[in-house]
Design an enzyme around this catalytic site. Structure first.
Site, PDB file in Angstrom:
ATOM      1  N   GLY A 239       0.724  -1.473   0.037  1.00  0.00           N
ATOM      2  CA  GLY A 239       0.307   0.217  -0.247  1.00  0.00           C
ATOM      3  C   GLY A 239       0.687   1.510  -0.418  1.00  0.00           C
ATOM      4  O   GLY A 239       0.349   2.562   0.011  1.00  0.00           O
ATOM      5  N   PRO A 276       4.733  -5.337  -1.216  1.00  0.00           N
ATOM      6  CA  PRO A 276       4.094  -4.456  -2.205  1.00  0.00           C
ATOM      7  C   PRO A 276       3.769  -4.076  -3.370  1.00  0.00           C
ATOM      8  O   PRO A 276       4.982  -5.266  -4.158  1.00  0.00           O
ATOM      9  CB  PRO A 276       5.214  -3.546  -1.786  1.00  0.00           C
ATOM     10  N   GLY A 277       3.480  -3.717  -4.207  1.00  0.00           N
ATOM     11  CA  GLY A 277       3.276  -3.801  -5.396  1.00  0.00           C
ATOM     12  C   GLY A 277       3.412  -2.404  -6.160  1.00  0.00           C
ATOM     13  O   GLY A 277       4.415  -2.874  -6.579  1.00  0.00           O
ATOM     14  N   ARG A 278       2.452  -1.451  -6.300  1.00  0.00           N
ATOM     15  CA  ARG A 278       2.910  -0.278  -6.834  1.00  0.00           C
ATOM     16  C   ARG A 278       4.565   0.129  -6.437  1.00  0.00           C
ATOM     17  O   ARG A 278       4.845   0.692  -6.989  1.00  0.00           O
ATOM     18  CB  ARG A 278       1.895   0.303  -6.392  1.00  0.00           C
ATOM     19  N   ARG A 314      -6.184   3.133 -15.594  1.00  0.00           N
ATOM     20  CA  ARG A 314      -6.276   3.614 -14.312  1.00  0.00           C
ATOM     21  C   ARG A 314      -7.266   5.429 -14.889  1.00  0.00           C
ATOM     22  O   ARG A 314      -7.897   5.553 -13.867  1.00  0.00           O
ATOM     23  CB  ARG A 314      -5.129   4.103 -13.686  1.00  0.00           C
ATOM     24  N   TYR A 318      -9.579   5.184 -12.143  1.00  0.00           N
ATOM     25  CA  TYR A 318      -9.792   6.250 -10.978  1.00  0.00           C
ATOM     26  C   TYR A 318      -9.882   8.001 -11.305  1.00  0.00           C
ATOM     27  O   TYR A 318      -9.452   8.250  -9.808  1.00  0.00           O
ATOM     28  CB  TYR A 318      -7.966   5.319  -9.566  1.00  0.00           C
ATOM     29  N   CYS A 346     -13.940   4.110 -28.429  1.00  0.00           N
ATOM     30  CA  CYS A 346     -15.420   5.509 -28.873  1.00  0.00           C
ATOM     31  C   CYS A 346     -15.709   5.539 -27.984  1.00  0.00           C
ATOM     32  O   CYS A 346     -16.604   5.006 -27.402  1.00  0.00           O
ATOM     33  CB  CYS A 346     -15.825   4.280 -29.885  1.00  0.00           C
ATOM     34  N   GLU A 347     -15.082   6.180 -26.978  1.00  0.00           N
ATOM     35  CA  GLU A 347     -15.901   6.677 -25.992  1.00  0.00           C
ATOM     36  C   GLU A 347     -15.331   7.516 -24.991  1.00  0.00           C
ATOM     37  O   GLU A 347     -13.786   7.978 -25.145  1.00  0.00           O
ATOM     38  CB  GLU A 347     -16.351   5.882 -24.342  1.00  0.00           C
ATOM     39  N   TYR A 375       0.152  -1.715 -12.351  1.00  0.00           N
ATOM     40  CA  TYR A 375      -1.939  -1.674 -12.216  1.00  0.00           C
ATOM     41  C   TYR A 375      -1.941  -1.586 -13.920  1.00  0.00           C
ATOM     42  O   TYR A 375      -2.820  -0.652 -14.454  1.00  0.00           O
ATOM     43  CB  TYR A 375      -2.474  -1.301 -11.835  1.00  0.00           C
TER      44      TYR A 375
HETATM   45  N1  LLP Z   1      -1.928  -7.228  -0.750  1.00  0.00           N
HETATM   46  C1  LLP Z   1      -3.044  -7.027  -0.632  1.00  0.00           C
HETATM   47  C2  LLP Z   1      -4.314  -7.619  -0.144  1.00  0.00           C
HETATM   48  C3  LLP Z   1      -4.022  -6.240  -1.842  1.00  0.00           C
HETATM   49  O1  LLP Z   1      -5.293  -6.068  -1.702  1.00  0.00           O
HETATM   50  C4  LLP Z   1      -3.151  -4.942  -2.446  1.00  0.00           C
HETATM   51  C5  LLP Z   1      -3.484  -4.219  -3.328  1.00  0.00           C
HETATM   52  C6  LLP Z   1      -1.689  -5.438  -2.542  1.00  0.00           C
HETATM   53  C7  LLP Z   1      -0.924  -5.949  -1.131  1.00  0.00           C
HETATM   54  C8  LLP Z   1      -0.600  -4.270  -2.945  1.00  0.00           C
HETATM   55  O2  LLP Z   1      -1.172  -2.926  -2.507  1.00  0.00           O
HETATM   56  P1  LLP Z   1       0.339  -1.884  -3.112  1.00  0.00           P
HETATM   57  O3  LLP Z   1       1.329  -1.872  -2.811  1.00  0.00           O
HETATM   58  O4  LLP Z   1       0.596  -2.091  -4.311  1.00  0.00           O
HETATM   59  O5  LLP Z   1      -0.840  -0.835  -3.392  1.00  0.00           O
HETATM   60  N2  LLP Z   1      -5.743  -1.219  -9.515  1.00  0.00           N
HETATM   61  C9  LLP Z   1      -5.528  -0.432  -8.543  1.00  0.00           C
HETATM   62  C10 LLP Z   1      -4.852  -0.751  -7.416  1.00  0.00           C
HETATM   63  C11 LLP Z   1      -5.353  -1.992  -6.730  1.00  0.00           C
HETATM   64  C12 LLP Z   1      -5.011  -2.579  -5.220  1.00  0.00           C
HETATM   65  C13 LLP Z   1      -5.999  -3.812  -4.888  1.00  0.00           C
HETATM   66  N3  LLP Z   1      -4.644  -4.637  -3.462  1.00  0.00           N
HETATM   67  C14 LLP Z   1      -4.670   1.308  -9.262  1.00  0.00           C
HETATM   68  O6  LLP Z   1      -4.359   0.953 -10.302  1.00  0.00           O
HETATM   69  O7  LLP Z   1      -4.466   2.257  -8.613  1.00  0.00           O
END
Ligand code: LLP
Length: 421
Positions: A239, A276-278, A314, A318, A346-347, A375
């Site tokens: 997150g 962490p992902g993002r 995105r 969002y 087309c939108e 993402y």
């Molecule tokens: N762990 C869990 C249980 C999660 O649901 C998520 C993200 C993460 C880890 C990783 O979170 P991060 O570090 O990436 O913030 N599609 C959206 C983001 C959706 C995130 C969903 N869960 C976007 O494009 O902003």
């Protein structure tokens, strides 16, 4: 910091000029920097230095085989949320004992898959899921390691669609009921309770919600231990946000996030996991597109790109901001023109930015969307029968296509005709 810089007036990915990739694979495409992925992983590793920990890359942000294989080579585990992600992790050579399985709706088939192939833990999110996992694991003669995801009812102060830790969100069990649910888990066969899981949302730009949530987890750890449970592992979710708009103030750094972790749960003797992902993949990727037309509308100019909402959803989904920059570096002091930057879908929702100032651009000019490594490709679709776009990985002066653009025949032949049509 990332590795997408202008060199000699041309935007590069590490040491590769983007026009070279465009000439080779066509536009639009995604490009990722190996060095940036590594750097971001290292920042988390430094932040958690001194604590026993595992950094589980949230594959939902970018699940390309090459990306996750690289992450695994750095020592990352994986956070998966579907059978498909689990199989992708396994295919990239990630051992089961480095894979955590999150998500509110795990099916029996997914449970069986993970129990068969090996799993570090299931992050269980509800009592019905717990009951099902207990039955499935018992039938298979296995013991499923679990944490229970608690919902701490904390406002992560992020976009409503990616906030997960308020009581109104579908995730986890209310923390107030945790002791009851842990007692239930302990009584079920086929489950081995090992810890607690929490994840309060994505793109957090303030550490306070983490601090509040992790303090609640620390308190719960003491209570559960007093109740006789073994709590040896804390999964603190992902997150941490990234700077999408460079002109804005920067979000907190991983090192500061690590201090929050150490301060709140660091003395509990638990192994710490984060997901962490993002922050790892986001600024490690660009989406590069080309200008099809510059259209002069009434009172505004439209920059019509060959990239569209199906490639990067995105902004449409969002209202997200991505910095958009020309691949050819503008001359210092070059005049800026406000453009509505749009795709060909087309939108009207297929709009990346309104009235965004860029130096004057012409047909064929390349532009790059920053912060598109997370993402981006994973949320893309073939809407309007636009092929999924290639993904390219750069390392130093080398680049490789890590997902090729499908041909139109590939796309058409995926459909099958019933004999009565
Ligand atoms: N762990 C869990 C249980 C999660 O649901 C998520 C993200 C993460 C880890 C990783 O979170 P991060 O570090 O990436 O913030 N599609 C959206 C983001 C959706 C995130 C969903 N869960 C976007 O494009 O902003």
């Amino acid at each position: 910091m990332d590795h997408f810089l202008y060199q000699n007036g041309i935007l590069h990915a590490e040491d590769v000029p983007l026009p070279e990739i465009a000439a080779s694979v066509g536009t639009p495409f995604y490009v990722y920097s190996t060095a940036t992925l590594t750097r971001h992983f290292d920042l988390f590793a430094e932040a958690l230095d001194g604590l026993p920990h595992l950094i589980c890359f949230a594959m939902k942000s970018n699940s390309n085989q090459a990306v996750i294989k690289h992450m695994a080579s750095l020592g990352a585990g994986m956070d998966v949320v579907s059978g498909g992600e689990y199989l992708r992790a396994k295919a990239a050579g990630v051992p089961g004992d480095r894979i955590v399985f999150s998500g509110v709706g795990k099916t029996e088939a997914e449970m069986r898959l993970a129990l068969d192939g090996g799993i570090r833990q299931f992050n269980v999110e509800s009592e019905p899921e717990m009951a099902r996992l207990s039955r499935v694991a018992s039938e298979m003669g296995k013991s499923a390691p679990i944490t229970i995801r608690v919902n701490p009812d904390v406002d992560a102060k992020t976009h409503a669609k990616i906030s997960t830790g308020r009581s109104e969100d579908k995730f986890g069990i209310p923390i107030a009921r945790a002791r009851e649910v842990y007692a239930l888990a302990a009584a079920l066969s086929g489950l081995q309770v090992i810890g607690i899981d929490v994840h309060i949302g994505s793109q957090l730009t303030d550490l306070e919600p983490f601090e509040i949530a992790y303090n609640k987890v620390a308190e719960l750890t003491h209570q559960l231990r007093a109740d006789g449970h073994t709590i040896s592992r804390l999964d603190l979710g992902g997150g941490l946000g990234i700077p999408y708009q460079r002109s804005n103030t920067a979000p907190p750094l991983p090192i500061e996030y690590g201090e929050v972790i150490k301060r709140t749960v660091g003395d509990l003797g638990c192994e710490i996991e984060i997901e962490p992902g993002r922050l790892i993949s986001g600024n490690a990727g660009l989406l590069v597109g080309s200008t099809i037309y510059v259209k002069h509308g009434e009172g505004r100019d439209f920059l019509i790109l060959d990239a569209a909402m199906n490639d990067l959803i995105r902004p449409a989904m969002y209202g997200a901001w991505h910095d958009i920059v020309p691949v050819v570096e503008p001359a210092p002091g070059a005049e800026q023109t406000p453009y509505d930057i749009v795709g060909p879908v087309c939108e009207s929702g297929d709009t990346f930015a309104k009235q965004r100032s860029l130096p004057a651009l012409a047909e064929g000019d390349l532009v790059a969307f920053r912060s598109a490594g997370a993402y981006g490709a994973v949320m893309s679709s073939e809407y309007n029968s636009r092929p999924l776009i290639p993904e390219v990985l750069v390392k130093g002066d080398q680049f490789a296509v890590i997902r090729a653009r499908p041909t139109f025949d590939d796309m058409i032949n995926r459909d099958t005709l019933p004999e009565w049509v």
